[in-house]
Write an enzyme that holds these catalytic residues in place. Structure first.
Site, short mmCIF file in Angstrom:
data_model
loop_
_atom_site.label_atom_id
_atom_site.label_comp_id
_atom_site.label_asym_id
_atom_site.label_seq_id
_atom_site.Cartn_x
_atom_site.Cartn_y
_atom_site.Cartn_z
N LYS A 22 -11.16 7.83 125.20
CA LYS A 22 -10.41 6.83 125.97
C LYS A 22 -9.36 7.49 126.86
CE LYS A 22 -9.87 2.96 123.71
NZ LYS A 22 -9.91 3.26 122.32
N ARG A 115 -3.18 2.37 121.85
CA ARG A 115 -4.62 2.37 121.51
C ARG A 115 -5.03 3.70 120.91
NH1 ARG A 115 -5.07 -0.56 126.65
NH2 ARG A 115 -6.05 -2.59 126.27
N GLY A 130 -14.26 -0.01 119.12
CA GLY A 130 -13.74 -0.94 118.12
C GLY A 130 -13.63 -0.35 116.73
N THR A 134 -6.06 -1.24 117.97
CA THR A 134 -5.31 -1.38 119.22
C THR A 134 -4.15 -2.34 118.96
OG1 THR A 134 -7.14 -0.92 120.71
CG2 THR A 134 -5.41 -2.34 121.55
N GLN A 181 0.02 3.03 126.91
CA GLN A 181 -0.16 2.60 128.30
C GLN A 181 0.73 1.39 128.60
OE1 GLN A 181 -4.15 1.26 129.23
NE2 GLN A 181 -3.99 2.06 131.31
N GLU A 295 -12.64 -2.35 131.13
CA GLU A 295 -11.70 -3.45 130.85
C GLU A 295 -10.73 -3.53 132.03
OE1 GLU A 295 -9.84 -3.39 127.01
OE2 GLU A 295 -11.68 -2.75 126.02
N GLN A 307 -9.25 0.50 130.92
CA GLN A 307 -10.16 1.30 130.11
C GLN A 307 -11.52 1.38 130.79
OE1 GLN A 307 -10.00 0.35 125.92
NE2 GLN A 307 -12.03 1.17 125.57
N ARG A 309 -15.48 3.20 129.74
CA ARG A 309 -16.28 4.06 128.86
C ARG A 309 -17.75 3.90 129.22
NH1 ARG A 309 -13.84 0.65 124.73
NH2 ARG A 309 -14.99 -1.30 124.63
N HIS A 830 -56.22 -0.46 119.38
CA HIS A 830 -56.90 0.09 118.20
C HIS A 830 -56.90 -0.84 116.99
CE1 HIS A 830 -56.73 2.20 114.31
NE2 HIS A 830 -57.80 2.80 114.79
#
Length: 876
Positions: A22, A115, A130, A134, A181, A295, A307, A309, A830
């Site tokens: 992150k 976070r 998760g 946070t 942050q 996010e 964020q 990722r 088959h």
């Protein structure tokens, strides 16, 4: 010098070991000029020094690594002890001061989001999203330090411990950074995916948005609005009823509040904001080089990114342009082998088949028939072929894609139709002659004559040389194989499905139904794979007479299989018969299109479950009696059809001809694959011989490492032209293969990455029934036996085989099964053909059958209508 604190501007991708996934991503975004609220990372050095002050942590971590990941009670208790311990541990003075100084630099008047950012988090193949905690709207020095400590402790939540254990991460090797942050106080928050997270389309941006903080969406408290954007246009909107929002409190912390009725159904984002977000998302994706889960929040009309990722759930794309739109289907689904393949297996098949048409993605092969589908005739015929050979959902999905305007507007390549016609014309003439003129009884000898000639040619060339020349000979023989087989065997084999469709149509028109058609499929003459199944039955009958051999087979292993037989009464007798079987079929195995799979000649113990299972579930000689009975039933069906249609006239002549073609050509349907596997095995012998030489020279650590190279790379290695470090290169390939094994391949995908599923088959089905495709008639009830690998099968009398897929390597189990259920397959694949031949009901294409049906449950298989019912929840 190690830093305890790094500001976002000091951080980038290379900082991952110090600031976690992150933190590294936020640093990248900040450096690249994206709108990220200011902040800093408390590095993993800080975490390490913090836990180093505790003498108990070493023993705690040892306990975690020794723990059974499935023992949830122990996991919960140990996790709680560690968390309580860490939250009571004092932060060292020098570390505390550095954090406070950074906080004051950003602005102590602000509230902050705190976070966790683990070093094994937000990675391309493992998101860990998760797993740790946070905390939002944290104000003041003491609150900040307390919540940083809580973040450190959250590395040991139950879910985080369990996730690491199940994914093979050492608890001692995962460290935690904390992202601090500046909080934005947003009117609107949301999550933006730069690729559609549901169907995988890389060109569609998907946005969830609601009022207040994004925590309401992440925690599932509110149904967010959903917007989709493609090529700068909003293509979809779903405005949800947003009853609540989470807002920041002035004194710190958050509060849940009810939204006024007029705001609940209001579109959260304006159209302009939707398009701006989509454009921003695509710029972030371009920066990171992969689709992103972002996010965002909007404060006073300004967009902030908090964020980003990688989206780790997307199936990888093949290395082809996304535009113009192309469509591909899974070769593994057609061949009944959907597992990931190692690089050598993939490269061998891509040498056999045209590389432009056979593309690789996620360790699997996909066939790209786009150029055929650009033609009107191709669009008319191929969906019908898919419907009849595979399944309806496959066909619906294909039809849906090829009718899209963006697909239809691209014409076929110049000259494609002419060259296709030139190539296919002589083959179509041969097919026509086989259908209406030639004696079908003579087809088998012609086909097998070509096969013997081809196999001898390959074997002699490969045995007559060594070193690089032998590997180049392998490559040459593989490169001409598909064309040879197509021209010499296809005109016979294709007559089976063609005659099936023509017979089906004729029987419905002249008799009123096609029930007799399935009886005509029984005990087809000359089917090389069915004969293999019968010989397994013969082996089982022999073992019945040799109790010491039976006991030996229960405990033997591949390394001493043959030597051990010499020490058992009756072992030599069994070995002579078994050797004859291996001489003819030893090149086969489950998943046999993958050259890297161990063949029966290399791993004979794979056959033991089939032999012992046959003994448990089939009476002595019953398999041969059933085959003779099947022949009689087919002859009786043929007579009834002729009685109904009449024994003279054009109708009778035509239907008699079709029945002859159907049975004799049907008996040849497995021959091309038999030849392919024969030649693959000759190539494997050559490749492994060269691999052993490379081991002797110290180039490879073990011969099987060669499977993690492509054929081209192996040739380069043998020439001394391979430029990379072989050991680390192969280690990387092994890691990638492990990841590929965890992926579930789509049946059909587009060049945009969209997985197209097609609408399921419609009809009146019992409530809760698992819907598939009916491919072999009959209705039976019995115990489900889930078999993921045939070498691990334990079928008993009267049990129903439930498998992900089947190919010829599974054939030995069919004698023992009462019915068949598979997750993939179609009418002419088959499992379906063999089930009809053996006269057992079969339903294929049942999504997730091996997960939805539990081992030992009583189930009903309806091969007439194509569904499976679970009759009892208990499994035994």
């Amino acid at each position: 010098m190690k830093s305890y604190v790094l500001f976002f501007e000091q951080v980038d991708r290379s900082s991952l070991p110090y600031v976690g996934g992150k933190g590294a991503n936020l640093g990248e975004l900040s450096k690249a000029g994206f709108p990220v609220p200011g902040g800093f990372c408390v590095t993993t050095y800080a975490y390490r020094d913090f836990i180093a002050t505790s003498p108990e942590m070493v023993s705690f971590l040892d306990e975690l690594n020794a723990m059974d990941p499935n023992d949830f009670n122990q996991l919960r208790k140990l996790g709680e002890r560690i968390r309580i311990h860490l939250q009571q541990l004092e932060i060292p003075f020098h570390l505390r001061n550095e954090i406070i100084h950074a906080w004051e630099s950003v602005g102590k008047e602000y509230a902050y989001a705190v976070r966790s950012s683990a070093t094994a988090e937000d990675l391309p193949t493992a998101s860990f999203a998760g797993q740790q905690d946070t905390y939002l709207n944290i104000k003041g020095q003491d609150e900040l330090l307390q919540h940083i400590r809580k973040c450190w402790a959250s590395l040991f939540t139950d879910r985080a411990i369990s996730y690491r254990a199940k994914n093979g991460f050492d608890h001692r090797q995962v460290y935690l950074s904390v992202v601090v942050q500046r909080m934005v106080n947003p009117e609107i928050s949301g999550i933006l995916f730069t690729a559609d997270p549901v169907n995988g389309n890389r060109k569609v941006v998907s946005i969830d948005a609601s009022f207040g903080l994004g925590e309401a969406i992440v925690s599932g408290m509110v149904s967010a609005d959903l917007y989709k954007v493609k090529d700068g246009q909003i293509i979809y909107k779903n405005i949800s009823e947003k009853k609540i929002a989470i807002d920041s409190l002035p004194e710190g912390g958050t509060v849940k509040k009810d939204l006024p009725p007029d705001q609940q159904t209001k579109q959260a984002l304006t159209d302009s904001q939707i398009l701006r977000l989509a454009e921003l998302g695509k710029r972030i994706e371009k920066h990171f080089g992969s689709p992103q889960d972002i996010e965002f929040c909007i404060e006073n009309g300004k967009i902030f990114v908090v964020q980003s990722r990688p989206i780790t759930s997307l199936y990888p794309l093949p290395d082809i342009p996304q535009e113009p739109l192309r469509v591909m289907f899974s070769f593994g689904h057609v061949q009944m082998m959907t597992d990931a393949m190692k690089p050598m297996g993939l490269s061998v098949l891509r040498t056999v088949f045209p590389k432009k048409v056979f593309v690789e993605a996620g360790g699997r092969l996909f066939v790209d028939p786009t150029e055929v589908l650009r033609t009107k005739l191709g669009r008319k015929i191929l969906p019908k072929v898919f419907k009849n050979l595979f399944d309806e959902a496959f066909s619906h999905a294909l039809s849906e894609v090829i009718q899209r305007p963006e697909f239809l507007q691209i014409p076929p390549k110049l000259g494609f139709v002419k060259s296709a016609r030139r190539f296919m014309s002589p083959i179509i003439k041969e097919v026509w002659k086989n259908l209406v003129k030639r004696d079908p009884k003579l087809a088998k000898s012609k086909v097998e004559s070509f096969m013997q000639k081809k196999w001898t040619e390959v074997r002699e060339e490969l045995q007559g040389t060594t070193g690089t020349k032998r590997l180049e000979a392998v490559q040459h023989q593989l490169s001409i194989l598909a064309k040879d087989v197509f021209q010499n065997l296809f005109p016979y084999v294709i007559c089976f499905p063609i005659s099936f469709l023509l017979l089906k149509k004729a029987l419905i028109r002249w008799i009123g139904d096609d029930k007799e058609l399935f009886l005509l499929n029984k005990s087809l003459p000359g089917n090389i794979t069915s004969e293999m199944g019968l010989q397994i039955g013969d082996l089982a009958d022999l073992v019945r007479e040799l109790p010491e051999v039976e006991e030996y087979l229960k405990h033997t292993n591949d390394q001493t299989f043959y030597q051990g037989l010499s020490n058992v009464h009756g072992g030599e007798k069994f070995k002579r018969v078994f050797d004859e079987f291996i001489a003819k079929y030893g090149h086969r195995c489950p998943g046999e299109i993958d050259l890297t799979r161990p063949r029966w000649r290399e791993a004979p113990v794979q056959l033991v479950p089939a032999i012992l299972g046959h003994m448990r579930s089939v009476k002595p000689g019953e398999h041969r009696q059933k085959f003779i009975q099947g022949e009689q039933e087919a002859q009786e069906a043929e007579q009834r059809i002729l009685d109904h249609v009449g024994r003279s006239g054009l109708k009778s002549k035509w239907i008699k001809r079709l029945m002859e073609v159907y049975r004799h050509m049907g008996g040849l349907r497995e021959h091309p694959k038999y030849l392919l596997t024969l030649i693959l095995d000759e190539c494997k012998k050559a490749i492994m011989a060269e691999a052993e030489e490379l081991v002797k020279k110290g180039v490879l650590q073990q011969a099987e490492d060669v499977f993690y190279l492509t054929l081209d790379e192996l040739i380069q290695l043998s020439k001394g032209e391979f430029k990379q470090d072989v050991v680390s290169f192969i280690a990387d390939r092994k890691e990638k293969y492990e990841w590929h094994q965890t992926l579930k391949p789509p049946r059909l995908m587009t060049s945009e990455g969209e997985m197209v599923t097609g609408s399921p088959r419609k009809g009146e089905f019992p409530e809760g029934a698992l819907i598939g495709n009916p491919v072999s008639a009959g209705v039976v009830e019995g115990k489900a036996r889930i078999v993921l690998k045939p070498e691990e099968a334990h079928l008993n009398e009267g049990e129903i085989l439930v498998a992900p897929h089947t190919d010829p390597g599974w054939t030995p189990l069919f004698q023992s099964a009462k019915a068949l259920v598979t997750e993939v397959g179609g009418l002419m694949t088959h499992g379906a053909v063999v089930a009809r031949e053996y006269g057992i009901p079969a339903v294929v294409g049942v999504d997730d059958a091996t997960k939805k049906i539990k081992d030992g449950q009583m189930i009903r298989v309806d091969g007439n209508q194509g569904f499976v019912e679970i009759l009892s929840d208990e499994n035994g």
